[in-house]
Motif scaffolding. Sequence first.
Motif, PDB file in Angstrom:
ATOM      1  N   ILE A   5      27.799  36.299  41.759  1.00  0.00           N
ATOM      2  CA  ILE A   5      27.320  37.685  41.666  1.00  0.00           C
ATOM      3  C   ILE A   5      28.312  38.629  42.331  1.00  0.00           C
ATOM      4  O   ILE A   5      28.651  39.675  41.787  1.00  0.00           O
ATOM      5  CB  ILE A   5      25.914  37.813  42.287  1.00  0.00           C
ATOM      6  N   LEU A   6      28.812  38.248  43.518  1.00  0.00           N
ATOM      7  CA  LEU A   6      29.798  39.076  44.213  1.00  0.00           C
ATOM      8  C   LEU A   6      31.081  39.213  43.391  1.00  0.00           C
ATOM      9  O   LEU A   6      31.697  40.275  43.357  1.00  0.00           O
ATOM     10  CB  LEU A   6      30.108  38.492  45.589  1.00  0.00           C
ATOM     11  N   PHE A   7      31.470  38.127  42.727  1.00  0.00           N
ATOM     12  CA  PHE A   7      32.660  38.184  41.874  1.00  0.00           C
ATOM     13  C   PHE A   7      32.479  39.195  40.752  1.00  0.00           C
ATOM     14  O   PHE A   7      33.364  40.026  40.504  1.00  0.00           O
ATOM     15  CB  PHE A   7      32.962  36.796  41.287  1.00  0.00           C
ATOM     16  N   TRP A   8      31.358  39.150  40.064  1.00  0.00           N
ATOM     17  CA  TRP A   8      31.130  40.065  38.950  1.00  0.00           C
ATOM     18  C   TRP A   8      30.962  41.509  39.419  1.00  0.00           C
ATOM     19  O   TRP A   8      31.412  42.436  38.745  1.00  0.00           O
ATOM     20  CB  TRP A   8      29.931  39.627  38.105  1.00  0.00           C
ATOM     21  N   ILE A   9      30.353  41.706  40.573  1.00  0.00           N
ATOM     22  CA  ILE A   9      30.260  43.062  41.133  1.00  0.00           C
ATOM     23  C   ILE A   9      31.660  43.583  41.454  1.00  0.00           C
ATOM     24  O   ILE A   9      32.008  44.718  41.143  1.00  0.00           O
ATOM     25  CB  ILE A   9      29.349  43.071  42.377  1.00  0.00           C
ATOM     26  N   GLY A  10      32.474  42.737  42.066  1.00  0.00           N
ATOM     27  CA  GLY A  10      33.848  43.135  42.397  1.00  0.00           C
ATOM     28  C   GLY A  10      34.670  43.412  41.157  1.00  0.00           C
ATOM     29  O   GLY A  10      35.439  44.388  41.100  1.00  0.00           O
ATOM     30  N   GLY A  12      33.523  44.334  38.220  1.00  0.00           N
ATOM     31  CA  GLY A  12      33.013  45.580  37.640  1.00  0.00           C
ATOM     32  C   GLY A  12      33.522  46.796  38.398  1.00  0.00           C
ATOM     33  O   GLY A  12      33.904  47.811  37.808  1.00  0.00           O
ATOM     34  N   TRP A  13      33.519  46.697  39.729  1.00  0.00           N
ATOM     35  CA  TRP A  13      34.025  47.790  40.562  1.00  0.00           C
ATOM     36  C   TRP A  13      35.491  48.066  40.252  1.00  0.00           C
ATOM     37  O   TRP A  13      35.907  49.213  40.103  1.00  0.00           O
ATOM     38  CB  TRP A  13      33.845  47.426  42.040  1.00  0.00           C
ATOM     39  N   TRP A  14      36.275  46.996  40.151  1.00  0.00           N
ATOM     40  CA  TRP A  14      37.700  47.148  39.836  1.00  0.00           C
ATOM     41  C   TRP A  14      37.884  47.767  38.458  1.00  0.00           C
ATOM     42  O   TRP A  14      38.725  48.652  38.270  1.00  0.00           O
ATOM     43  CB  TRP A  14      38.375  45.778  39.896  1.00  0.00           C
ATOM     44  N   ALA A  15      37.106  47.322  37.471  1.00  0.00           N
ATOM     45  CA  ALA A  15      37.240  47.840  36.110  1.00  0.00           C
ATOM     46  C   ALA A  15      36.892  49.318  36.047  1.00  0.00           C
ATOM     47  O   ALA A  15      37.599  50.105  35.405  1.00  0.00           O
ATOM     48  CB  ALA A  15      36.346  47.042  35.155  1.00  0.00           C
ATOM     49  N   ILE A  16      35.830  49.712  36.712  1.00  0.00           N
ATOM     50  CA  ILE A  16      35.440  51.129  36.721  1.00  0.00           C
ATOM     51  C   ILE A  16      36.490  51.970  37.431  1.00  0.00           C
ATOM     52  O   ILE A  16      36.868  53.044  36.949  1.00  0.00           O
ATOM     53  CB  ILE A  16      34.047  51.300  37.354  1.00  0.00           C
ATOM     54  N   ALA A  17      36.996  51.485  38.567  1.00  0.00           N
ATOM     55  CA  ALA A  17      38.025  52.227  39.301  1.00  0.00           C
ATOM     56  C   ALA A  17      39.297  52.375  38.466  1.00  0.00           C
ATOM     57  O   ALA A  17      39.927  53.446  38.448  1.00  0.00           O
ATOM     58  CB  ALA A  17      38.331  51.530  40.623  1.00  0.00           C
ATOM     59  N   THR A  18      39.675  51.325  37.755  1.00  0.00           N
ATOM     60  CA  THR A  18      40.855  51.385  36.899  1.00  0.00           C
ATOM     61  C   THR A  18      40.645  52.371  35.758  1.00  0.00           C
ATOM     62  O   THR A  18      41.543  53.162  35.433  1.00  0.00           O
ATOM     63  CB  THR A  18      41.187  49.986  36.351  1.00  0.00           C
ATOM     64  N   LEU A  19      39.468  52.342  35.160  1.00  0.00           N
ATOM     65  CA  LEU A  19      39.158  53.266  34.072  1.00  0.00           C
ATOM     66  C   LEU A  19      39.212  54.721  34.560  1.00  0.00           C
ATOM     67  O   LEU A  19      39.792  55.582  33.887  1.00  0.00           O
ATOM     68  CB  LEU A  19      37.774  52.952  33.497  1.00  0.00           C
ATOM     69  N   VAL A  20      38.652  54.987  35.720  1.00  0.00           N
ATOM     70  CA  VAL A  20      38.686  56.346  36.274  1.00  0.00           C
ATOM     71  C   VAL A  20      40.125  56.775  36.547  1.00  0.00           C
ATOM     72  O   VAL A  20      40.516  57.916  36.276  1.00  0.00           O
ATOM     73  CB  VAL A  20      37.821  56.438  37.551  1.00  0.00           C
ATOM     74  N   GLN A  21      40.934  55.866  37.091  1.00  0.00           N
ATOM     75  CA  GLN A  21      42.330  56.206  37.391  1.00  0.00           C
ATOM     76  C   GLN A  21      43.095  56.530  36.109  1.00  0.00           C
ATOM     77  O   GLN A  21      43.837  57.512  36.051  1.00  0.00           O
ATOM     78  CB  GLN A  21      42.995  55.051  38.114  1.00  0.00           C
ATOM     79  N   TRP A  22      42.927  55.735  35.060  1.00  0.00           N
ATOM     80  CA  TRP A  22      43.631  55.983  33.803  1.00  0.00           C
ATOM     81  C   TRP A  22      43.145  57.264  33.142  1.00  0.00           C
ATOM     82  O   TRP A  22      43.938  58.038  32.602  1.00  0.00           O
ATOM     83  CB  TRP A  22      43.479  54.797  32.860  1.00  0.00           C
ATOM     84  N   ALA A  23      41.840  57.506  33.184  1.00  0.00           N
ATOM     85  CA  ALA A  23      41.307  58.741  32.603  1.00  0.00           C
ATOM     86  C   ALA A  23      41.843  59.952  33.355  1.00  0.00           C
ATOM     87  O   ALA A  23      42.190  60.972  32.749  1.00  0.00           O
ATOM     88  CB  ALA A  23      39.781  58.723  32.639  1.00  0.00           C
TER      89      ALA A  23
END
Length: 74
Positions: A5-10, A12-23
Amino acid sequence: MAVCILFWIGLGWWAIATLVQWASAVLARRRRPAAPSRHKAADFSIVAPLAGAHDASEAYIGRLAELARAGAES
């Protein structure tokens, strides 16, 4: 199970942060329309300390004179 669960939360957090940075980078590269200037030369003061005639070129002194004629306070 908790590690999974911690892996998937991490992840997801990384994916969202990367998406925000690229946007953000994409939006920052867009050229904004130039707004019309609301200021005139008379709204500014010129601060150009010179240490004699040898301190500035003729072109520089000419531009300062143009600004002064346009109403900038010198």
